[in-house]
Design a protein around this motif. Structure first.
Motif, PDB file in Angstrom:
ATOM      1  N   UNK A 265       0.844  -1.204   0.000  1.00  0.00           N
ATOM      2  CA  UNK A 265       0.000   0.000   0.000  1.00  0.00           C
ATOM      3  C   UNK A 265       0.869   1.240   0.000  1.00  0.00           C
ATOM      4  N   UNK A 266       0.392   2.274  -0.674  1.00  0.00           N
ATOM      5  CA  UNK A 266       1.036   3.578  -0.553  1.00  0.00           C
ATOM      6  C   UNK A 266       0.818   4.062   0.876  1.00  0.00           C
ATOM      7  N   UNK A 267       1.883   4.531   1.496  1.00  0.00           N
ATOM      8  CA  UNK A 267       1.827   4.887   2.914  1.00  0.00           C
ATOM      9  C   UNK A 267       2.315   6.310   3.120  1.00  0.00           C
ATOM     10  N   UNK A 295      -5.260   2.219  -1.085  1.00  0.00           N
ATOM     11  CA  UNK A 295      -5.174   1.140  -2.074  1.00  0.00           C
ATOM     12  C   UNK A 295      -4.968   1.724  -3.456  1.00  0.00           C
ATOM     13  N   UNK A 296      -4.999   0.858  -4.465  1.00  0.00           N
ATOM     14  CA  UNK A 296      -4.695   1.321  -5.823  1.00  0.00           C
ATOM     15  C   UNK A 296      -5.835   2.110  -6.459  1.00  0.00           C
ATOM     16  N   UNK A 297      -6.954   2.264  -5.728  1.00  0.00           N
ATOM     17  CA  UNK A 297      -8.049   3.117  -6.229  1.00  0.00           C
ATOM     18  C   UNK A 297      -8.042   4.479  -5.561  1.00  0.00           C
ATOM     19  N   UNK A 300      -8.698   5.283   1.240  1.00  0.00           N
ATOM     20  CA  UNK A 300      -7.973   5.036   2.483  1.00  0.00           C
ATOM     21  C   UNK A 300      -8.320   3.643   3.018  1.00  0.00           C
ATOM     22  N   UNK A 301      -7.277   2.913   3.362  1.00  0.00           N
ATOM     23  CA  UNK A 301      -7.479   1.578   3.926  1.00  0.00           C
ATOM     24  C   UNK A 301      -7.094   1.500   5.400  1.00  0.00           C
ATOM     25  N   UNK A 302      -6.278   2.437   5.875  1.00  0.00           N
ATOM     26  CA  UNK A 302      -5.908   2.493   7.282  1.00  0.00           C
ATOM     27  C   UNK A 302      -5.600   3.939   7.658  1.00  0.00           C
ATOM     28  N   UNK A 303      -6.055   4.387   8.826  1.00  0.00           N
ATOM     29  CA  UNK A 303      -6.878   3.678   9.818  1.00  0.00           C
ATOM     30  C   UNK A 303      -8.251   3.293   9.268  1.00  0.00           C
ATOM     31  N   UNK A 304      -8.738   2.160   9.739  1.00  0.00           N
ATOM     32  CA  UNK A 304      -9.996   1.634   9.213  1.00  0.00           C
ATOM     33  C   UNK A 304     -11.155   2.591   9.482  1.00  0.00           C
ATOM     34  N   UNK A 305     -11.167   3.210  10.654  1.00  0.00           N
ATOM     35  CA  UNK A 305     -12.267   4.119  10.995  1.00  0.00           C
ATOM     36  C   UNK A 305     -12.058   5.530  10.459  1.00  0.00           C
ATOM     37  N   UNK A 330     -10.752  13.681  11.815  1.00  0.00           N
ATOM     38  CA  UNK A 330     -11.802  12.794  11.323  1.00  0.00           C
ATOM     39  C   UNK A 330     -11.913  12.915   9.801  1.00  0.00           C
ATOM     40  N   UNK A 331     -11.824  11.788   9.117  1.00  0.00           N
ATOM     41  CA  UNK A 331     -11.960  11.779   7.650  1.00  0.00           C
ATOM     42  C   UNK A 331     -13.122  10.908   7.203  1.00  0.00           C
ATOM     43  N   UNK A 332     -13.709  10.138   8.146  1.00  0.00           N
ATOM     44  CA  UNK A 332     -14.804   9.211   7.847  1.00  0.00           C
ATOM     45  C   UNK A 332     -14.408   8.157   6.818  1.00  0.00           C
ATOM     46  N   UNK A 333     -13.117   8.057   6.532  1.00  0.00           N
ATOM     47  CA  UNK A 333     -12.635   7.047   5.609  1.00  0.00           C
ATOM     48  C   UNK A 333     -12.875   7.357   4.150  1.00  0.00           C
ATOM     49  N   UNK A 334     -13.609   8.429   3.863  1.00  0.00           N
ATOM     50  CA  UNK A 334     -13.940   8.742   2.468  1.00  0.00           C
ATOM     51  C   UNK A 334     -13.509  10.151   2.046  1.00  0.00           C
TER      52      UNK A 334
END
Length: 472
Positions: A265-267, A295-297, A300-305, A330-334
């Motif tokens: 994953x890009x980090x 991920x490649x799209x 965000x994959x981490x943090x999960x929340x 807070x990013x809500x993952x999206x």
């Protein structure tokens, strides 16, 4: 007997038309009175009990016909505390008895009015032009909860609105897949990454905290760090006393899945500025020590929340994000993504936080839902009170009082508290529902009817004179 009855009937007609003229006069006199409800006149015939073939038209009685439920025109006043009810209902008000300020004593009775020209008096009470005090329920400006269950006279004081410490930063941004740092060179793979180095808190493998590393950037490595990272925006946060501190965010890419097979994953790592003027071993930036991956799209994959907690730190001598009440980004993952961007810089679309400093009341207005809204000097806009509005099944059966007020009667029924389908229009006052042209028309008709009744009396008088002449 018939002549005398005609005289009595004519007199009742004069009385009825005089009563009608009195109402017309009052309506015209109050044509400019805010919230006034005109009083129309209805007539009823009084028929004596007699045989079917001896029935007569009888005399007349006059009665008032209320128009409490007929709305007048709404007039804009530009006074924020004025309010007009657009629809059914009445403001709930009370009368002052004695005292001043917080010790003011009220009659503690519910009266009702459509007159909404309310404004603050010297003690913070909302009172209309006729001297009636507005009632409602207070709302806690901090929790937003309604205080109490029964309406009381509203008093809005200019108490200071307390400060609130920041606990969340809502962060919405796109991080470029390839950051164009000062050291980035497309001909050199990995040149866009923040690699390990003395004082950077990272080992030889990017993204891994070195043994004994502090996760900080010290002053001696500040230039290197700035050349290998990109700015992520800044936001002002507040502590419990309302003290403001500017938080500067900076992102550094530490692993690239496209060029490093072992990396899936890009980090990225997020750093927060503690002292941008630091030198030597003094801390300049602190790593929040969270590997943010995509991920490649670009998702965000981490943090999960999607939440990143800022560790306790001191910025410019001000402590922020204490362990007892840490600040979370807070990013809500999206709302935080990693997509290609030709600029190579972070597009921080929105950075908002939920804290604020203490403030004082600047302005008060009325919302459509009947809430008294306060605007404070710290930018907070909160509800301070809920205006009490009552409706009646028989609004025209209310008893009229001075100053455009009404009181409940048995015929009107009990009040139904709530706006229902109505709405409050702030900055407006309902005008009288009197139509001058209509009142003048009724006055002409009333005048002619009065004159006609006097003709009946004159005719009856002549007939009686003829009777008396027979006697002579």
């Amino acid at each position: 007997m018939g002549v005398f009855s005609a005289l009595t009937t004519a007199v009742s007609g004069l009385q009825a038309q005089s009563y009608a003229l009195e109402n017309i006069s009052g309506n015209i006199a109050n044509s400019r009175t805010a919230g006034f409800k005109r009083v129309d006149t209805s007539f009823s015939d009084l028929v004596p009990d007699s045989a079917l073939n001896r029935q007569i038209s009888g005399s007349v009685a006059s009665y008032s016909r209320a128009t409490n439920t007929i709305q007048g025109d709404l007039n804009a006043t530009r006074i924020d505390t004025n309010a007009a009810i657009n629809g059914d209902g009445f403001f709930v008000v009370d009368q002052r008895q004695s005292g001043v300020g917080a010790s003011t004593q009220f009659a503690n009775t519910n009266l009702y009015t459509r007159r909404g020209d309310f404004d603050f008096d010297a003690d913070g009470y909302l009172v209309n032009g006729a001297g009636y005090y507005l009632k409602g329920q207070k709302i806690d400006p901090v929790t937003g909860q309604v205080i109490g269950s029964q309406p009381d006279v509203l008093r809005i004081t200019k108490d200071q609105f307390p400060a609130k410490a920041t606990t969340q930063i809502e962060y919405s941004a796109n991080i470029p897949a390839y950051p164009k740092t000062n050291q980035a060179n497309t001909a050199t793979p990995g040149s866009e990454l923040l690699r390990g180095g003395a004082g950077l808190g990272f080992g030889t493998n990017p993204g891994t905290t070195a043994a004994g590393g502090t996760g900080t950037v010290v002053g001696s490595d500040l230039t290197t760090f700035l050349n290998r990272s990109i700015p992520g925006g800044s936001v002002t946060v507040y502590d419990t006393l309302g003290k403001a501190t500017s938080v500067e965010l900076r992102w550094a890419k530490v692993a690239n899945a496209a060029t490093t097979p072992a990396v899936v994953s890009d980090t990225w790592n997020l750093f927060i500025a503690e002292n941008t003027g630091a030198t030597g071993a003094a801390v300049a930036y602190r790593n929040v020590n969270v590997d943010v991956t995509f991920d490649n799209t670009g998702k965000m994959t981490f943090p999960v929340n999607g939440s990143i907690t800022i560790p306790p730190m001191s910025i410019g001598g001000n402590a922020i994000s204490p362990a007892t009440a840490p600040i979370s980004i807070v990013t809500n993952g999206t709302s935080l993504t990693q997509n290609g961007d030709t600029s190579g810089l972070i597009d921080a679309r929105s950075i908002r936080q939920n804290g604020y400093t203490a403030g004082t009341l600047d302005r008060v207005s009325v919302s459509n839902e009947g809430q008294v809204i306060g605007t404070f000097s710290n930018g907070q806009v909160v509800a301070l009170a809920q205006i009490a509005v009552a409706r009646f099944n028989a609004g025209n059966a209310l008893k009229r009082l001075d100053g455009g007020a009404f009181e409940e009667t048995i015929e009107s029924g009990a009040p139904i508290v709530g706006l229902g389908t109505a709405a409050l229009i702030g900055g407006n006052v309902e005008q009288s529902n009197t139509d001058i042209a209509d009142e003048f028309s009724k006055m002409i008709v009333t005048q002619q009817a009065y004159s006609a009744n006097t003709k009946v009396i004159s005719t009856a008088q002549e007939m009686l004179r003829d009777v008396f002449s027979i006697i002579r």
